[in-house]
Design a protein around this motif. Structure first.
Motif, PDB file in Angstrom:
ATOM      1  N   UNK A   1       0.788  -1.217   0.000  1.00 11.21           N
ATOM      2  CA  UNK A   1       0.000   0.000   0.000  1.00 11.21           C
ATOM      3  C   UNK A   1       0.820   1.267   0.000  1.00 11.21           C
ATOM      4  N   UNK A   2       1.838   1.313   0.874  1.00 13.05           N
ATOM      5  CA  UNK A   2       2.631   2.531   1.027  1.00 13.05           C
ATOM      6  C   UNK A   2       3.823   2.567   0.070  1.00 13.05           C
ATOM      7  N   UNK A   3       4.593   1.489   0.005  1.00 10.43           N
ATOM      8  CA  UNK A   3       5.800   1.482  -0.823  1.00 10.43           C
ATOM      9  C   UNK A   3       5.485   1.286  -2.310  1.00 10.43           C
ATOM     10  N   UNK A   4       4.723   0.229  -2.621  1.00 13.10           N
ATOM     11  CA  UNK A   4       4.480  -0.125  -4.023  1.00 13.10           C
ATOM     12  C   UNK A   4       3.217   0.519  -4.610  1.00 13.10           C
ATOM     13  N   UNK A   5       2.315   0.986  -3.759  1.00 16.83           N
ATOM     14  CA  UNK A   5       1.066   1.630  -4.195  1.00 16.83           C
ATOM     15  C   UNK A   5       0.253   0.736  -5.147  1.00 16.83           C
ATOM     16  N   UNK A   6       0.239  -0.565  -4.859  1.00 17.04           N
ATOM     17  CA  UNK A   6      -0.515  -1.500  -5.698  1.00 17.04           C
ATOM     18  C   UNK A   6      -1.970  -1.576  -5.256  1.00 17.04           C
ATOM     19  N   UNK A   7      -2.177  -1.667  -3.939  1.00 13.62           N
ATOM     20  CA  UNK A   7      -3.533  -1.800  -3.408  1.00 13.62           C
ATOM     21  C   UNK A   7      -3.828  -0.678  -2.406  1.00 13.62           C
ATOM     22  N   UNK A   8      -5.068  -0.179  -2.415  1.00 11.76           N
ATOM     23  CA  UNK A   8      -5.461   0.831  -1.409  1.00 11.76           C
ATOM     24  C   UNK A   8      -5.570   0.195  -0.032  1.00 11.76           C
ATOM     25  N   UNK A   9      -5.445   1.008   1.003  1.00  7.01           N
ATOM     26  CA  UNK A   9      -5.414   0.470   2.367  1.00  7.01           C
ATOM     27  C   UNK A   9      -6.549   0.996   3.246  1.00  7.01           C
ATOM     28  N   UNK A  10      -7.472   1.765   2.675  1.00  3.87           N
ATOM     29  CA  UNK A  10      -8.575   2.318   3.464  1.00  3.87           C
ATOM     30  C   UNK A  10      -9.898   2.072   2.753  1.00  3.87           C
ATOM     31  N   UNK A  11     -10.887   1.542   3.496  1.00  2.00           N
ATOM     32  CA  UNK A  11     -12.230   1.375   2.953  1.00  2.00           C
ATOM     33  C   UNK A  11     -12.398   0.131   2.102  1.00  2.00           C
ATOM     34  N   UNK A  12     -13.623  -0.017   1.530  1.00  2.00           N
ATOM     35  CA  UNK A  12     -13.953  -1.166   0.684  1.00  2.00           C
ATOM     36  C   UNK A  12     -14.766  -0.717  -0.530  1.00  2.00           C
ATOM     37  N   UNK A  13     -14.323   0.314  -1.207  1.00  2.00           N
ATOM     38  CA  UNK A  13     -15.112   0.883  -2.302  1.00  2.00           C
ATOM     39  C   UNK A  13     -14.920   0.173  -3.641  1.00  2.00           C
ATOM     40  N   UNK A  14     -13.905  -0.677  -3.784  1.00  2.00           N
ATOM     41  CA  UNK A  14     -13.699  -1.429  -5.021  1.00  2.00           C
ATOM     42  C   UNK A  14     -13.075  -2.777  -4.689  1.00  2.00           C
ATOM     43  N   UNK A  15     -12.954  -3.626  -5.716  1.00  2.00           N
ATOM     44  CA  UNK A  15     -12.417  -4.964  -5.461  1.00  2.00           C
ATOM     45  C   UNK A  15     -10.972  -4.899  -4.958  1.00  2.00           C
ATOM     46  N   UNK A  16     -10.221  -3.872  -5.403  1.00  2.00           N
ATOM     47  CA  UNK A  16      -8.843  -3.741  -4.951  1.00  2.00           C
ATOM     48  C   UNK A  16      -8.762  -3.493  -3.441  1.00  2.00           C
ATOM     49  N   UNK A  17      -9.786  -2.817  -2.902  1.00  2.00           N
ATOM     50  CA  UNK A  17      -9.788  -2.532  -1.468  1.00  2.00           C
ATOM     51  C   UNK A  17      -9.940  -3.802  -0.629  1.00  2.00           C
ATOM     52  N   UNK A  18     -10.492  -4.870  -1.237  1.00  2.00           N
ATOM     53  CA  UNK A  18     -10.706  -6.116  -0.496  1.00  2.00           C
ATOM     54  C   UNK A  18      -9.433  -6.951  -0.375  1.00  2.00           C
ATOM     55  N   UNK A  19      -8.468  -6.722  -1.260  1.00  2.00           N
ATOM     56  CA  UNK A  19      -7.319  -7.627  -1.345  1.00  2.00           C
ATOM     57  C   UNK A  19      -6.535  -7.686  -0.040  1.00  2.00           C
ATOM     58  N   UNK A  20      -6.051  -6.559   0.443  1.00  2.00           N
ATOM     59  CA  UNK A  20      -5.190  -6.561   1.627  1.00  2.00           C
ATOM     60  C   UNK A  20      -5.918  -7.002   2.898  1.00  2.00           C
ATOM     61  N   UNK A  21      -7.126  -6.472   3.216  1.00  2.00           N
ATOM     62  CA  UNK A  21      -7.799  -6.963   4.425  1.00  2.00           C
ATOM     63  C   UNK A  21      -8.204  -8.429   4.332  1.00  2.00           C
ATOM     64  N   UNK A  22      -8.623  -8.876   3.135  1.00  2.00           N
ATOM     65  CA  UNK A  22      -9.022 -10.280   2.974  1.00  2.00           C
ATOM     66  C   UNK A  22      -7.829 -11.211   3.139  1.00  2.00           C
ATOM     67  N   UNK A  23      -6.703 -10.855   2.541  1.00  2.00           N
ATOM     68  CA  UNK A  23      -5.488 -11.675   2.673  1.00  2.00           C
ATOM     69  C   UNK A  23      -4.997 -11.659   4.119  1.00  2.00           C
ATOM     70  N   UNK A  24      -5.081 -10.504   4.764  1.00  2.00           N
ATOM     71  CA  UNK A  24      -4.656 -10.404   6.168  1.00  2.00           C
ATOM     72  C   UNK A  24      -5.479 -11.328   7.055  1.00  2.00           C
ATOM     73  N   UNK A  25      -6.788 -11.364   6.816  1.00  2.00           N
ATOM     74  CA  UNK A  25      -7.656 -12.253   7.590  1.00  2.00           C
ATOM     75  C   UNK A  25      -7.399 -13.722   7.270  1.00  2.00           C
ATOM     76  N   UNK A  26      -6.991 -13.997   6.030  1.00  2.00           N
ATOM     77  CA  UNK A  26      -6.860 -15.386   5.580  1.00  2.00           C
ATOM     78  C   UNK A  26      -5.516 -16.018   5.920  1.00  2.00           C
ATOM     79  N   UNK A  27      -4.496 -15.229   6.245  1.00  2.00           N
ATOM     80  CA  UNK A  27      -3.135 -15.766   6.399  1.00  2.00           C
ATOM     81  C   UNK A  27      -3.041 -16.840   7.481  1.00  2.00           C
ATOM     82  N   UNK A  28      -3.572 -16.553   8.663  1.00  2.00           N
ATOM     83  CA  UNK A  28      -3.510 -17.546   9.737  1.00  2.00           C
ATOM     84  C   UNK A  28      -4.325 -18.796   9.414  1.00  2.00           C
TER      85      UNK A  28
END
Length: 307
Positions: free
Chosen positions: A156-183
């Motif tokens: 989000x910060x270094x590569x600016x690939x995915x947004x890190x705030x909110x859920x307004x598009x499919x890209x917004x789901x990637x980081x929170x969904x992966x974070x929840x799924x890792x464990x």
């Protein structure tokens, strides 16, 4: 099976009743009220009117009976902190957001976890297997919020690939969904690997290979189905947990879901909100466990649901 399901539903209702009762009286043990706190400056006369409005001026047992009667009808009351908003409305607004994010996380966890576990089982003691074990160990050991922060910083910060705030598009789901799924990915991979290795030693797997069946056919047709029982058992509570939200992940990514509401209601002593969400979460988990038991019986006919 029908008798078993009825029995589980009965036990589930009893469990939910006990959960609601214990939660209600635990809240009453805690000193103070929703309208009297360090950051709350409400005149005593106004506090008395508010206490009467929410039936908090009545004896505790009477409060309990009133609340449970309303809860049985599906009425969880009005939030004491959200200016006239009912708990039902808050759940109805926040739950779809959390459920959608949780479902995406669940699908990612199942697909990636089962794939990694299967690959590890069929490459036993090779570098691929060792890599999967290392990833699984790290996924279980490292706290989820640290992994989420790492993903936010890198993608989000270094590569600016995915947004890190909110859920307004499919890209917004990637980081929170992966974070929840890792464990869960780590846990599912370990379960699949150990279960698949056990299945591979069975006679029917040896017979399937001796008949000249391809490795892929052996895995899909004979291996996975019989190796899925531990995974399905884990998947039931998992989907209930993911779809009822994670306060940490929702807070980090500013997701307007129901997980954050739960912790906020506790810190604000929002009694009706705490009770409503506790009953809702409890019912969700109980239903998920019943469905899990039924799916186990469908996958493995040796499991009987007669008792």
């Amino acid at each position: 099976m029908f008798k078993y399901v009825l029995k589980r539903i009965g036990v589930g209702i009893l469990t939910l009743f006990i959960l609601a009762t214990v939660t209600f009286f635990l809240m009453k043990i805690i000193p103070g009220s929703p309208f009297a706190g360090e950051n709350t400056k409400i005149p005593a006369s106004v506090q008395e009117k508010l206490m009467a409005k929410y039936n908090l001026d009545k004896p505790v047992l009477e409060q309990y009976v009133i609340y449970m009667k309303n809860a049985v009808r599906g009425d969880f009351g009005v939030s004491t902190q959200r200016k006239g908003r009912s708990v039902n409305d808050i759940i109805a607004i926040g739950m779809p957001v959390t459920a959608k994010l949780g479902f995406v996380s669940f699908v990612i966890a199942m697909v990636v976890g089962i794939t990694l576990g299967t690959i590890a089982a069929f490459t036993k003691h090779k570098w691929v297997d060792n890599l999967v074990i290392a990833i699984a160990t790290a996924g279980v050991s490292i706290p989820g919020f640290l992994l989420a922060l790492l993903l936010m910083i890198v993608f989000g910060v270094w590569l600016h690939i995915f947004p890190i705030v909110g859920l307004s598009s499919w890209k917004h789901y990637v980081l929170p969904a992966v974070s929840l799924a890792l464990s869960p990915i780590a846990m599912i991979a370990r379960l699949t690997r150990s279960s698949m290795m056990e299945v591979m030693r069975q006679d029917y797997m040896v017979l399937a290979r001796s008949k000249g069946s391809s490795q892929l056919k052996v895995i899909v047709k004979h291996g996975l189905k019989n190796a899925m029982i531990p995974v399905i058992t884990y998947a039931g509570p998992l989907i209930a947990t993911l779809m009822t939200g994670s306060f940490v992940i929702e807070s980090l990514f500013s997701v307007p879901g129901i997980g954050a509401e739960y912790v906020t209601s506790i810190s604000n002593r929002d009694y009706t909100m705490i009770m409503g969400l506790t009953i809702f979460f409890g019912a969700f988990i109980i239903i998920a466990n019943i469905i899990t038991d039924i799916l186990n019986a469908v996958v493995d006919p040796r499991i009987k649901l007669d008792s």
